[in-house]
Design a protein around this motif. Structure first.
Motif, mmCIF file in Angstrom:
data_model
loop_
_atom_site.group_PDB
_atom_site.id
_atom_site.type_symbol
_atom_site.label_atom_id
_atom_site.label_comp_id
_atom_site.label_asym_id
_atom_site.label_seq_id
_atom_site.Cartn_x
_atom_site.Cartn_y
_atom_site.Cartn_z
ATOM 1 N N VAL A 17 42.657 71.040 22.662
ATOM 2 C CA VAL A 17 43.949 70.352 22.782
ATOM 3 C C VAL A 17 43.758 68.842 22.667
ATOM 4 N N GLU A 18 42.732 68.327 23.317
ATOM 5 C CA GLU A 18 42.440 66.885 23.225
ATOM 6 C C GLU A 18 42.157 66.471 21.778
ATOM 7 N N ALA A 19 41.273 67.217 21.110
ATOM 8 C CA ALA A 19 40.878 66.865 19.745
ATOM 9 C C ALA A 19 42.049 66.982 18.768
ATOM 10 N N LEU A 20 42.822 68.038 18.904
ATOM 11 C CA LEU A 20 43.971 68.228 18.018
ATOM 12 C C LEU A 20 44.988 67.101 18.192
ATOM 13 N N THR A 21 45.229 66.721 19.426
ATOM 14 C CA THR A 21 46.177 65.642 19.679
ATOM 15 C C THR A 21 45.650 64.313 19.148
ATOM 16 N N THR A 22 44.351 64.091 19.268
ATOM 17 C CA THR A 22 43.743 62.877 18.718
ATOM 18 C C THR A 22 43.916 62.824 17.204
ATOM 19 N N ILE A 23 43.672 63.937 16.543
ATOM 20 C CA ILE A 23 43.830 64.005 15.084
ATOM 21 C C ILE A 23 45.285 63.761 14.685
ATOM 22 N N PHE A 24 46.213 64.358 15.419
ATOM 23 C CA PHE A 24 47.631 64.155 15.127
ATOM 24 C C PHE A 24 48.024 62.683 15.235
ATOM 25 N N TRP A 25 47.579 62.017 16.310
ATOM 26 C CA TRP A 25 47.921 60.604 16.477
ATOM 27 C C TRP A 25 47.318 59.758 15.361
ATOM 28 N N PHE A 26 46.082 60.032 15.003
ATOM 29 C CA PHE A 26 45.446 59.267 13.933
ATOM 30 C C PHE A 26 46.201 59.442 12.622
ATOM 31 N N ALA A 27 46.481 60.681 12.262
ATOM 32 C CA ALA A 27 47.200 60.948 11.016
ATOM 33 C C ALA A 27 48.596 60.331 11.039
ATOM 34 N N GLY A 28 49.260 60.394 12.179
ATOM 35 C CA GLY A 28 50.622 59.882 12.282
ATOM 36 C C GLY A 28 50.721 58.384 12.135
ATOM 37 N N PHE A 29 49.891 57.654 12.873
ATOM 38 C CA PHE A 29 50.028 56.196 12.795
ATOM 39 C C PHE A 29 49.501 55.660 11.474
ATOM 40 N N VAL A 30 48.477 56.271 10.893
ATOM 41 C CA VAL A 30 47.973 55.822 9.594
ATOM 42 C C VAL A 30 48.999 56.104 8.499
ATOM 43 N N ALA A 31 49.593 57.285 8.522
ATOM 44 C CA ALA A 31 50.590 57.629 7.501
ATOM 45 C C ALA A 31 51.785 56.681 7.562
ATOM 46 N N LEU A 32 52.250 56.374 8.764
ATOM 47 C CA LEU A 32 53.389 55.459 8.885
ATOM 48 C C LEU A 32 53.009 54.042 8.474
ATOM 49 N N ALA A 33 51.816 53.606 8.830
ATOM 50 C CA ALA A 33 51.372 52.260 8.440
ATOM 51 C C ALA A 33 51.263 52.140 6.923
ATOM 52 N N VAL A 34 50.732 53.152 6.267
ATOM 53 C CA VAL A 34 50.628 53.134 4.805
ATOM 54 C C VAL A 34 52.020 53.175 4.179
ATOM 55 N N PHE A 35 52.905 53.982 4.728
ATOM 56 C CA PHE A 35 54.273 54.065 4.230
ATOM 57 C C PHE A 35 54.972 52.714 4.316
ATOM 58 N N LEU A 36 54.771 52.004 5.414
ATOM 59 C CA LEU A 36 55.442 50.723 5.609
ATOM 60 C C LEU A 36 54.784 49.579 4.849
ATOM 61 N N SER A 37 53.528 49.766 4.447
ATOM 62 C CA SER A 37 52.806 48.661 3.810
ATOM 63 C C SER A 37 53.326 48.317 2.419
ATOM 64 N N ASP A 38 53.871 49.270 1.693
ATOM 65 C CA ASP A 38 54.323 48.982 0.332
ATOM 66 C C ASP A 38 55.846 49.049 0.194
ATOM 67 N N ARG A 39 56.557 48.844 1.286
ATOM 68 C CA ARG A 39 58.017 48.872 1.265
ATOM 69 C C ARG A 39 58.575 47.486 1.569
ATOM 70 N N VAL A 40 59.717 47.217 0.982
ATOM 71 C CA VAL A 40 60.462 46.031 1.382
ATOM 72 C C VAL A 40 61.182 46.428 2.668
ATOM 73 N N CYS A 41 60.844 45.741 3.719
ATOM 74 C CA CYS A 41 61.287 46.193 5.031
ATOM 75 C C CYS A 41 61.710 44.995 5.862
ATOM 76 N N TYR A 42 62.901 45.033 6.431
ATOM 77 C CA TYR A 42 63.380 43.950 7.278
ATOM 78 C C TYR A 42 64.415 44.503 8.244
ATOM 79 N N GLY A 43 64.667 43.763 9.275
ATOM 80 C CA GLY A 43 65.675 44.159 10.249
ATOM 81 C C GLY A 43 65.084 44.888 11.444
ATOM 82 N N HIS A 44 65.994 45.289 12.334
ATOM 83 C CA HIS A 44 65.576 45.948 13.574
ATOM 84 C C HIS A 44 64.909 47.294 13.334
#
Length: 165
Positions: free
Chosen positions: A85-112
């Motif tokens: 459970v610990e390892a699976l949750t760690t993998i999920f968090w890593f995949a989640g924050f990296v995927a969102l960071a990559v998604f936001l890195s090449d977008r025009v993004c502004y506002g709240h």
């Protein structure tokens, strides 16, 4: 000299994990709601996955705290189940924050909503760090107890947050 208390460290990490999961849940829910209301379409999968991470974490933390505390004599309190459970949750968090960071890195993004999405990625990274620490503690316990001649597969009491194991 102050003695090392593993339970206090785990309790502190568990509290941080709960707080971070709630923060990420609120931020990603806000972004997903905005996306559906403004664009009238489904929110991006990266946002949805980080939202899933937060919900999964809350469920995993129920297991990781309740089972050692109330069900320590059952099969659910197995050291490999805790580690999984610990390892699976760690993998999920890593995949989640990296995927969102990559998604936001090449977008025009502004506002709240953009700030909320970026904050969710940052808090997701902190959540990953917290789970990486507790996973490392669980791995060290499994490795430390792997050569024992007795067949004791119970999880390490220091990985529990209750006082009397």
């Amino acid at each position: 000299m102050v003695a090392f208390d593993g339970r206090l460290v785990v309790l502190s990490l568990r509290i941080a994990q709960i707080v971070l999961a709630i923060i990420v849940l609120a931020l990603t829910a806000y972004v997903a709601n905005w996306w559906g209301g403004y664009w009238h379409s489904m929110s991006p999968s990266q946002i949805n996955f980080l939202l899933f991470d937060a919900v999964w974490t809350l469920l995993a933390l129920i297991y990781l705290t309740l089972v050692p505390w109330r069900f320590s004599e059952t099969i659910a309190h197995h050291k490999f189940a805790i580690l999984a459970v610990e390892a699976l949750t760690t993998i999920f968090w890593f995949a989640g924050f990296v995927a969102l960071a990559v998604f936001l890195s090449d977008r025009v993004c502004y506002g709240h909503v953009c700030s909320a999405a970026k904050a969710a990625a940052v808090f997701g990274a902190f959540g990953w760090v917290c789970f990486a620490a507790t996973t490392a503690m669980a791995v060290m316990h499994v490795l430390r107890t792997s050569n024992r001649t007795s067949r004791n597969d119970k999880a390490d009491p220091n990985l529990s947050v209750q006082d009397g194991v």
